[in-house]
Design an enzyme around this catalytic site. Structure first.
Site, mmCIF file in Angstrom:
data_model
loop_
_atom_site.group_PDB
_atom_site.id
_atom_site.type_symbol
_atom_site.label_atom_id
_atom_site.label_comp_id
_atom_site.label_asym_id
_atom_site.label_seq_id
_atom_site.Cartn_x
_atom_site.Cartn_y
_atom_site.Cartn_z
ATOM 1 N N LYS A 224 0.758 -1.144 -0.001
ATOM 2 C CA LYS A 224 0.056 0.076 -0.118
ATOM 3 C C LYS A 224 0.886 1.475 0.108
ATOM 4 C CE LYS A 224 -3.356 2.828 0.489
ATOM 5 N NZ LYS A 224 -4.317 3.268 -0.514
ATOM 6 N N CYS A 280 -4.695 11.080 0.901
ATOM 7 C CA CYS A 280 -3.771 9.849 0.692
ATOM 8 C C CYS A 280 -2.252 10.117 0.518
ATOM 9 C CB CYS A 280 -4.162 8.824 -0.159
ATOM 10 S SG CYS A 280 -5.848 8.339 0.110
HETATM 11 C C1 UGA Z 1 -4.814 7.780 -4.222
HETATM 12 C C2 UGA Z 1 -4.414 6.526 -5.281
HETATM 13 O O1 UGA Z 1 -4.743 6.689 -6.613
HETATM 14 C C3 UGA Z 1 -5.295 5.401 -5.072
HETATM 15 O O2 UGA Z 1 -4.935 3.962 -5.582
HETATM 16 C C4 UGA Z 1 -5.067 4.997 -3.409
HETATM 17 O O3 UGA Z 1 -6.360 3.788 -3.031
HETATM 18 C C5 UGA Z 1 -5.693 6.344 -2.716
HETATM 19 O O4 UGA Z 1 -5.019 7.318 -3.000
HETATM 20 C C6 UGA Z 1 -5.753 5.962 -1.197
HETATM 21 O O5 UGA Z 1 -4.560 5.598 -0.733
HETATM 22 O O6 UGA Z 1 -6.640 5.908 -0.755
HETATM 23 P P1 UGA Z 1 -6.552 9.640 -4.688
HETATM 24 O O7 UGA Z 1 -6.068 10.210 -3.557
HETATM 25 O O8 UGA Z 1 -8.284 9.478 -4.692
HETATM 26 O O9 UGA Z 1 -6.077 8.039 -4.883
HETATM 27 O O10 UGA Z 1 -6.510 10.172 -5.974
HETATM 28 P P2 UGA Z 1 -5.685 10.138 -7.408
HETATM 29 O O11 UGA Z 1 -6.369 10.167 -8.489
HETATM 30 O O12 UGA Z 1 -4.423 9.267 -6.923
HETATM 31 O O13 UGA Z 1 -4.928 11.495 -7.227
HETATM 32 C C7 UGA Z 1 -3.979 12.156 -6.263
HETATM 33 C C8 UGA Z 1 -3.395 13.441 -6.646
HETATM 34 O O14 UGA Z 1 -2.519 13.512 -7.696
HETATM 35 C C9 UGA Z 1 -4.632 14.370 -6.946
HETATM 36 O O15 UGA Z 1 -4.211 15.780 -6.580
HETATM 37 C C10 UGA Z 1 -4.340 14.625 -8.391
HETATM 38 O O16 UGA Z 1 -4.663 15.726 -9.320
HETATM 39 C C11 UGA Z 1 -2.648 14.210 -8.767
HETATM 40 N N1 UGA Z 1 -2.521 13.788 -9.873
HETATM 41 C C12 UGA Z 1 -2.686 12.552 -10.478
HETATM 42 C C13 UGA Z 1 -1.596 14.613 -10.785
HETATM 43 O O17 UGA Z 1 -1.330 15.554 -10.463
HETATM 44 N N2 UGA Z 1 -1.163 13.916 -12.078
HETATM 45 C C14 UGA Z 1 -1.485 12.757 -12.304
HETATM 46 O O18 UGA Z 1 -1.058 12.243 -13.269
HETATM 47 C C15 UGA Z 1 -2.502 12.016 -11.516
#
Ligand code: UGA
Length: 482
Positions: A224, A280
């Protein structure tokens, strides 16, 4: 099977509703009477696609029930998922006191054999602590096994991530608990759920059945933290590459296409922007770094990922400053408050951090977000104005800044935006728009890792002075590389 889920936050609520959707009898337990009251009234406390449907249909079928009693959850269930919050403390360590409290309460009611499932994100070896607490509170060693079953749910697509997972990780040190968890997820691993007529529609990218991986409990706990840290590393890496693109006039989108086409790298999580946020990544990176320190290990890469993320927010504020010169007294339309599109969550939102920094420099910021405004109001209070639409926010503003990747923003009518803005300046922290489209709309467009787009000078309708100003501020942002 009879299951209990303790904690009705994002993870607990989604897990509870999805486990009921798989046909299990689920009791969702929380001592937050306000949240329980909402759920009992049929209201869903979070914005999550498919969740309201799942909750209401499984309640109607009698498979999803709510309670504030851990005692009844333990007495009636064979598997108890712990999904309570583990917020970061000042030193970056997660606060595991809620996990401990649940484990002690569960221990006091254990009768026949129970599997205790760690669903909350916790540092490696927490399963051992849970086991110790259970025994200290009177649960005989042979009456339970602790399993780590981390979640990989993204907010906004959490239901789909649960039902159509890349993998399910079960960290079990005993065969009995591993078997019980295999049964829990059997509708997904056998594919039975996917052939149900009323199943949530399968995403185009999902083929076949879910894959379940059994590991040791400690490996699952590490999976994780390592997964989230790796994803955060990809984001910080591409942000650093985007900054290099700005320095040399390259286009990060082309670069991403080039590197993402290598199947060893992959194209996902290579979207540059204003840094990652949410409940997260920031928390898990700090926690993972602490675990490494406690193991006496140097894991300097994690420091770099965290530092680059901080830098990216600051760099964006400088980009706004560079586009507008003095921020004091400037009216700025800020589109986006949520930490990413598709959610109303503002925890560790880079959008809020940027808005706060702009306000601190004297800018007058008007914000708009399709879902997160109510939550943001409690943090930003009256330091900003709240608009009822993106166009309303832009009205009379010196610039529009884009801070969250909502699809709604990508679909804005740029002619209306252009007319609403006092100066035709857009600074996009999420690369939502094609540069050509912005140029065609007569907008002066700054984005991340792509050359600035400057409209052609001297149209009939624009005065010479405004064109001159646009040309001047279209100079390369050389002062950003400091
Ligand atoms: C993240 C993980 O993707 C999940 O797999 C995990 O289960 C979850 O954390 C957790 O630990 O509970 P989440 O926080 O919902 O999920 O969001 P993401 O979609 O991963 O995005 C996280 C951040 O990164 C956001 O601020 C998003 O805008 C940013 N991001 C994401 C980027 O800046 N660039 C990207 O290419 C992808």
């Amino acid at each position: 099977m009879k299951l209990a889920v303790v904690g009705s936050g994002y993870v607990g609520l989604v897990a509870g509703a999805c486990l009921a959707e798989l046909g299990h009898d689920v009791l969702l337990v929380d001592n937050d009477s306000e949240k329980m009251g909402m759920l009992l009234r049929g209201e869903v406390p979070i914005h999550e696609h498919f969740l309201p449907e799942l909750i209401s249909r499984n309640r109607l079928l009698g498979r999803l029930r709510f309670s504030d009693s851990i005692a009844s959850a333990v007495q009636t269930s064979s598997v108890i998922f712990i999904a309570v919050g583990t917020p970061a403390m000042v030193n970056g360590a997660p606060d595991l006191s809620y996990v401990e409290a649940v484990a002690s309460a569960v221990a006091r009611h254990v009768g026949d054999f129970k599997v205790i499932v760690e669903k909350s994100t916790v540092p490696v070896l927490t399963h051992q602590e849970i086991g110790k607490v259970m025994m200290l509170n009177g649960a005989p060693a042979e009456s339970f096994e602790v399993v780590s079953n981390p979640e990989f749910l993204r907010e906004g697509t959490a239901v789909l991530d649960f039902l159509f997972p890349d993998r399910i990780v079960v960290g079990a040190d005993g065969e009995r608990s591993a078997d019980m968890l295999r049964q829990v997820y059997e509708p997904l691993t056998s594919g039975a759920y996917y052939s149900q007529p009323d199943a949530i529609p399968r995403p185009a990218t999902f083929t076949g059945k879910a894959r379940l991986l059994v590991t040791s409990a400690r490996s699952a706990e590490l999976i994780k933290h390592a997964s989230n840290s790796f994803l955060a590393m990809k984001i910080s890496f591409i942000n650093a590459v985007a900054n290099m693109c700005e320095a040399v006039g390259a286009d990060v989108q082309e670069v991403c296409q080039g590197i993402g086409s290598d199947s060893r790298i992959g194209e996902k999580f290579l979207r540059p922007g204003i840094g990652y946020g949410g409940s997260c990544f920031p928390k898990d990176l700090l926690a993972f770094r602490l675990v490494a320190e406690e193991c006496g290990l140097e894991f300097g890469l994690l420091n770099e990922v965290i530092n680059l993320n901080e830098y990216q927010r600051k760099r964006f504020v400088r980009k706004v400053r560079s586009a507008l010169w003095n921020l004091k007294g400037k009216k700025i339309a800020a589109l986006g408050l949520a930490f990413k599109g598709g959610t109303d969550d503002i925890r560790e939102s880079p959008a809020i951090a940027v808005i706060t920094a702009l306000c601190e420099e004297g800018a007058e910021v008007t914000v708009y977000d399709p879902k997160a405004t109510d939550r943001a109001r409690s943090v930003l209070k009256d330091t900003v104005k709240y608009a009822s639409s993106p166009y309303d926010a832009c009205s009379g503003a010196h610039a529009m800044v884009v801070l969250t990747d909502w699809q709604e923003f990508a679909e804005l009518d740029l002619a209306i935006v252009r007319r609403a803005l006092r100066h035709p300046i857009v600074i996009d922290g999420r690369n939502l728009f094609p540069r050509e489209k912005m140029l065609a709309a007569g907008l002066h467009y700054y984005s991340v890792g792509r050359p600035t787009a400057v409209p052609k000078p001297a149209t009939q309708s624009d005065s010479h002075d405004v064109q001159e100003m646009l040309r001047q501020i279209g100079e390369p942002l050389s002062n950003l590389s400091a």
